[in-house]
Design a protein around this motif. Structure first.
Motif, PDB file in Angstrom:
ATOM      1  N   VAL A 182      55.393  44.691  40.933  1.00  0.00           N
ATOM      2  CA  VAL A 182      54.325  43.764  41.520  1.00  0.00           C
ATOM      3  C   VAL A 182      53.052  44.425  41.705  1.00  0.00           C
ATOM      4  CG1 VAL A 182      53.833  42.172  43.337  1.00  0.00           C
ATOM      5  CG2 VAL A 182      55.929  42.135  42.251  1.00  0.00           C
ATOM      6  N   ILE A 183      51.896  44.020  41.500  1.00  0.00           N
ATOM      7  CA  ILE A 183      50.742  44.802  41.606  1.00  0.00           C
ATOM      8  C   ILE A 183      49.832  43.724  42.793  1.00  0.00           C
ATOM      9  CG2 ILE A 183      48.656  45.778  40.617  1.00  0.00           C
ATOM     10  CD1 ILE A 183      50.205  46.228  38.248  1.00  0.00           C
ATOM     11  N   VAL A 184      49.404  44.126  43.818  1.00  0.00           N
ATOM     12  CA  VAL A 184      48.463  43.507  44.593  1.00  0.00           C
ATOM     13  C   VAL A 184      47.046  43.863  44.518  1.00  0.00           C
ATOM     14  CG1 VAL A 184      47.818  42.725  47.088  1.00  0.00           C
ATOM     15  CG2 VAL A 184      50.111  42.916  46.062  1.00  0.00           C
ATOM     16  N   GLY A 185      46.147  42.955  43.956  1.00  0.00           N
ATOM     17  CA  GLY A 185      44.732  43.427  43.681  1.00  0.00           C
ATOM     18  C   GLY A 185      44.534  43.392  42.414  1.00  0.00           C
ATOM     19  N   SER A 186      43.579  42.236  41.598  1.00  0.00           N
ATOM     20  CA  SER A 186      43.410  42.163  40.351  1.00  0.00           C
ATOM     21  C   SER A 186      42.104  42.523  39.928  1.00  0.00           C
ATOM     22  CB  SER A 186      43.439  40.656  40.153  1.00  0.00           C
ATOM     23  OG  SER A 186      42.649  39.850  40.803  1.00  0.00           O
ATOM     24  N   ILE A 219      56.181  42.303  35.183  1.00  0.00           N
ATOM     25  CA  ILE A 219      54.983  42.809  35.890  1.00  0.00           C
ATOM     26  C   ILE A 219      54.377  41.618  36.588  1.00  0.00           C
ATOM     27  CG2 ILE A 219      52.704  44.041  35.659  1.00  0.00           C
ATOM     28  CD1 ILE A 219      53.921  45.626  33.073  1.00  0.00           C
ATOM     29  N   VAL A 220      54.137  41.593  37.811  1.00  0.00           N
ATOM     30  CA  VAL A 220      53.308  40.478  38.327  1.00  0.00           C
ATOM     31  C   VAL A 220      52.133  41.275  38.890  1.00  0.00           C
ATOM     32  CG1 VAL A 220      53.415  38.396  39.728  1.00  0.00           C
ATOM     33  CG2 VAL A 220      55.573  39.407  38.796  1.00  0.00           C
ATOM     34  N   LEU A 221      50.872  40.385  38.514  1.00  0.00           N
ATOM     35  CA  LEU A 221      49.510  40.972  39.225  1.00  0.00           C
ATOM     36  C   LEU A 221      48.952  39.902  40.084  1.00  0.00           C
ATOM     37  CD1 LEU A 221      47.391  42.906  39.240  1.00  0.00           C
ATOM     38  CD2 LEU A 221      46.468  41.877  36.947  1.00  0.00           C
ATOM     39  N   VAL A 222      49.031  40.134  41.390  1.00  0.00           N
ATOM     40  CA  VAL A 222      48.703  39.215  42.193  1.00  0.00           C
ATOM     41  C   VAL A 222      47.093  39.352  42.630  1.00  0.00           C
ATOM     42  CG1 VAL A 222      48.905  38.243  44.708  1.00  0.00           C
ATOM     43  CG2 VAL A 222      50.931  39.024  43.432  1.00  0.00           C
ATOM     44  N   LEU A 252      50.088  36.586  35.838  1.00  0.00           N
ATOM     45  CA  LEU A 252      48.882  36.581  36.764  1.00  0.00           C
ATOM     46  C   LEU A 252      49.223  35.445  37.624  1.00  0.00           C
ATOM     47  CD1 LEU A 252      45.829  36.856  34.238  1.00  0.00           C
ATOM     48  CD2 LEU A 252      46.661  38.535  35.627  1.00  0.00           C
ATOM     49  N   MET A 253      49.060  35.810  38.969  1.00  0.00           N
ATOM     50  CA  MET A 253      49.089  34.981  40.122  1.00  0.00           C
ATOM     51  C   MET A 253      47.580  35.347  40.757  1.00  0.00           C
ATOM     52  SD  MET A 253      52.852  35.189  41.615  1.00  0.00           S
ATOM     53  CE  MET A 253      54.289  34.705  40.784  1.00  0.00           C
ATOM     54  N   LEU A 254      46.925  34.390  40.318  1.00  0.00           N
ATOM     55  CA  LEU A 254      45.495  34.627  40.903  1.00  0.00           C
ATOM     56  C   LEU A 254      45.013  33.408  41.799  1.00  0.00           C
ATOM     57  CD1 LEU A 254      43.868  35.136  37.384  1.00  0.00           C
ATOM     58  CD2 LEU A 254      44.399  37.007  39.299  1.00  0.00           C
ATOM     59  N   GLY A 255      44.205  33.853  42.684  1.00  0.00           N
ATOM     60  CA  GLY A 255      43.487  32.785  43.721  1.00  0.00           C
ATOM     61  C   GLY A 255      44.650  32.795  44.868  1.00  0.00           C
ATOM     62  N   VAL A 256      45.329  33.656  45.034  1.00  0.00           N
ATOM     63  CA  VAL A 256      46.216  33.644  46.294  1.00  0.00           C
ATOM     64  C   VAL A 256      46.285  35.142  46.866  1.00  0.00           C
ATOM     65  CG1 VAL A 256      48.164  33.950  44.581  1.00  0.00           C
ATOM     66  CG2 VAL A 256      48.559  33.302  47.127  1.00  0.00           C
ATOM     67  N   LEU A 307      53.398  35.927  49.705  1.00  0.00           N
ATOM     68  CA  LEU A 307      52.138  35.430  49.553  1.00  0.00           C
ATOM     69  C   LEU A 307      51.509  34.407  50.460  1.00  0.00           C
ATOM     70  CD1 LEU A 307      52.415  35.128  45.568  1.00  0.00           C
ATOM     71  CD2 LEU A 307      51.863  37.077  46.921  1.00  0.00           C
ATOM     72  N   ALA A 308      50.210  34.138  50.574  1.00  0.00           N
ATOM     73  CA  ALA A 308      49.516  33.368  51.703  1.00  0.00           C
ATOM     74  C   ALA A 308      50.189  31.720  51.136  1.00  0.00           C
ATOM     75  CB  ALA A 308      48.163  33.520  51.590  1.00  0.00           C
TER      76      ALA A 308
END
Ligand code: FAD
Ligand code: NDP
Length: 421
Positions: free
Chosen positions: A8-12, A32-35, A93-97, A111-112
């Protein structure tokens, strides 16, 4: 180190996307998850102070997106990668969180939104946030900061011909926005605490050259000057000496703070940045970090450092992603940054704090390179519109090549040949 199934990667931002791509290119076959907290498809920041503020092709974008429009997508030409690129590489991609907590012992990220992700390895690339100046925020003159695409679109709305734009901070943001504002026919004043512009990035000679260039374009530079607050009744900005500067917009560019919120709250060691070792490992097991947010042992300067530039964010993320997969190769990079202002490409590599330097090229033609020497070696270079020779200078710096100052000063001396290119 046991093999990883999920990374998991935090920061896109640039570092996060570079890490994700490198994991796949290096043969990692797992999840691979990109948050990312920002909702837009990951985009590049350098155009935000340049093209996005200047080019008319963005007018429609600006007109069609209110600041509250949460569906805003980055224009195609500033996205780091296309949507298809992520799909093809199975990068989720997990965006907006925003990621809100790490349970390092359990290898879980919260996650929030309430969702929890279990990881085998975690890479933190949270970047930085604009440092705020609350003292000038109270009043009727609008105040802008510039870090995100949304900031840039909001800022661009204000850059109308004739508007009085006052920039607080004569760093890279200040001087790039000054140039863009001039190109948009605004009246521009820069208020800078230090006695010269871009003092953190440039040696005095190049800084003075650039200041003269800005002045010739009509920019008023108030150096060694502090602002105290907004003047009453929308009159503008009050300076520490009691005078008032008329302004329609205040743009604050006084540096950044690394976004260590998540790391700090989760107990990772942070000291003005997330502390990592040469391979990018943080103080928590299986948690790594890269980019603007980290403090790392820099091989070139021989000390702990936090770097805030594009090349570093990309290259450290690439190195760290490989290390996450077991490479254990320390990250080493000669520092390099560039800045585009008007028709000038300003570049800086390595160190410029040396007593000895040699200039090649022609200042009057706005095309020159200054080579900084120490112990007979080129340890740094600053250039104006000399991208090609800068490439060779970088090779000389990396190779720690010994060359005499007299040779370098000779216009006939072939830098390309010396660099072995
Ligand atoms: P960032 O780009 O800051 O990305 C970090 C991302 O992580 C952000 O989207 C943030 O919202 C997200 N995030 C943070 N915390 C969380 C969390 N808890 N959960 C989820 N997401 C989170 N450099 C140059 O060398 N040359 C240039 O010309 C240049 N121009 C620039 C112009 C501007 C206007 C700006 C702002 C920067 C510029 N830079 C330039 C610097 C360069 O863009 C940065 O060094 C680079 O973007 C850093 O990349 P990063 O991925 O480390 O961080
Ligand atoms: P910088 O640190 O480059 O510059 C900030 C400047 O503001 C410094 O000169 C600082 O002086 C001055 N300053 C600090 N406080 C005040 C104050 N109260 N009033 C007036 N001046 C003040 O930061 P920026 O904000 O310009 O850039 C932010 C980030 O964006 C950085 O990470 C940068 O790398 C990135 N960026 C990079 C670009 C590039 O590389 N081309 C372009 C645009 C952004 P002092 O040092 O004396 O404190």
């Amino acid at each position: 180190m046991p093999p990883a199934d999920t990374i998991v990667i935090v920061g896109s931002g640039l570092a996060g996307v570079s890490a994700a791509g490198t994991l796949r290119e290096s043969g990692f076959g797992g999840r691979i998850v990109l948050v990312g907290e920002e909702p837009e498809l990951p985009y590049d920041r350098p155009p935000l102070s340049k093209g996005v503020l200047v080019h008319d092709e963005y007018a429609a974008l600006v007109a069609s997106h209110l600041p509250t429009d949460i569906a805003l997508r980055a224009p195609d030409n500033i996205t780091l990668r296309t949507a298809a690129w992520y799909e093809e590489r199975r990068i989720e991609l997990m965006l907006g969180v925003r990621a809100s907590a790490i349970d390092a012992a359990a290898h879980r990220l919260r996650l929030a939104s309430g969702l929890e992700l279990t990881y085998d390895r975690l890479i933190l690339t949270p970047g930085a946030r604009a440092r705020r100046l609350p003292a000038v925020e109270t009043g009727t003159v609008p105040v802008a900061y510039l870090r995100t695409l949304r900031d840039a679109i909001e800022l661009r709305r204000h850059l109308q011909p004739g508007r009085r734009i006052v920039l607080l901070g004569g760093g890279v943001i200040g001087m790039e926005v000054a140039a863009s504002s001039v190109l948009r026919e605004c009246q521009v004043t820069v208020v800078e605490l230090a006695t010269r512009i871009m003092s953190r990035a440039l040696p005095a000679e190049t800084s003075d050259y650039l200041a003269a260039y800005h002045r010739a374009k009509g920019v008023q530079l108030l150096l060694g000057t502090a602002a105290s607050a907004q003047a009453p009744a929308g009159a503008g900005l009050q300076l520490a000496d009691g005078t008032t500067l008329a302004a329609d917009l205040l743009v604050v560019g006084i540096g950044v703070q690394p976004d260590t919120q998540l790391a700090q709250a989760s107990g990772l060691k942070c000291e003005d940045g997330i502390v990592v070792d040469a391979c990018g490992a943080t103080s928590a097991p299986d948690v790594y970090a890269a980019g603007d947010a980290v403090r790392y042992p820099d091989a070139f300067f021989g000390r702990m450092l936090r770097s805030e530039n594009w090349m570093h964010a990309q290259n450290q993320a690439i190195a760290v992603a490989r290390n996450v997969l077991g490479a254990t190769r320390p990250y080493a990079q000669v520092p390099h940054m560039w800045s585009d202002q008007y028709d000038l490409k300003v570049q800086v590599s390595g160190r410029y704090d040396t007593a000895e330097h040699v200039r090649r090229g022609d200042v009057a033609r706005n095309k020159f390179l200054v080579l900084h020497l120490e112990g007979g070696r080129v340890v740094g270079a600053t250039g104006i519109n000399e991208a090609r020779d800068m490439k060779y200078a970088q090779r000389l710096i990396e190779a720690r090549t010994v060359i005499g100052a007299a040779q370098l000063a000779d216009p006939a001396f072939n830098l390309k040949k010396a660099a072995g290119a």
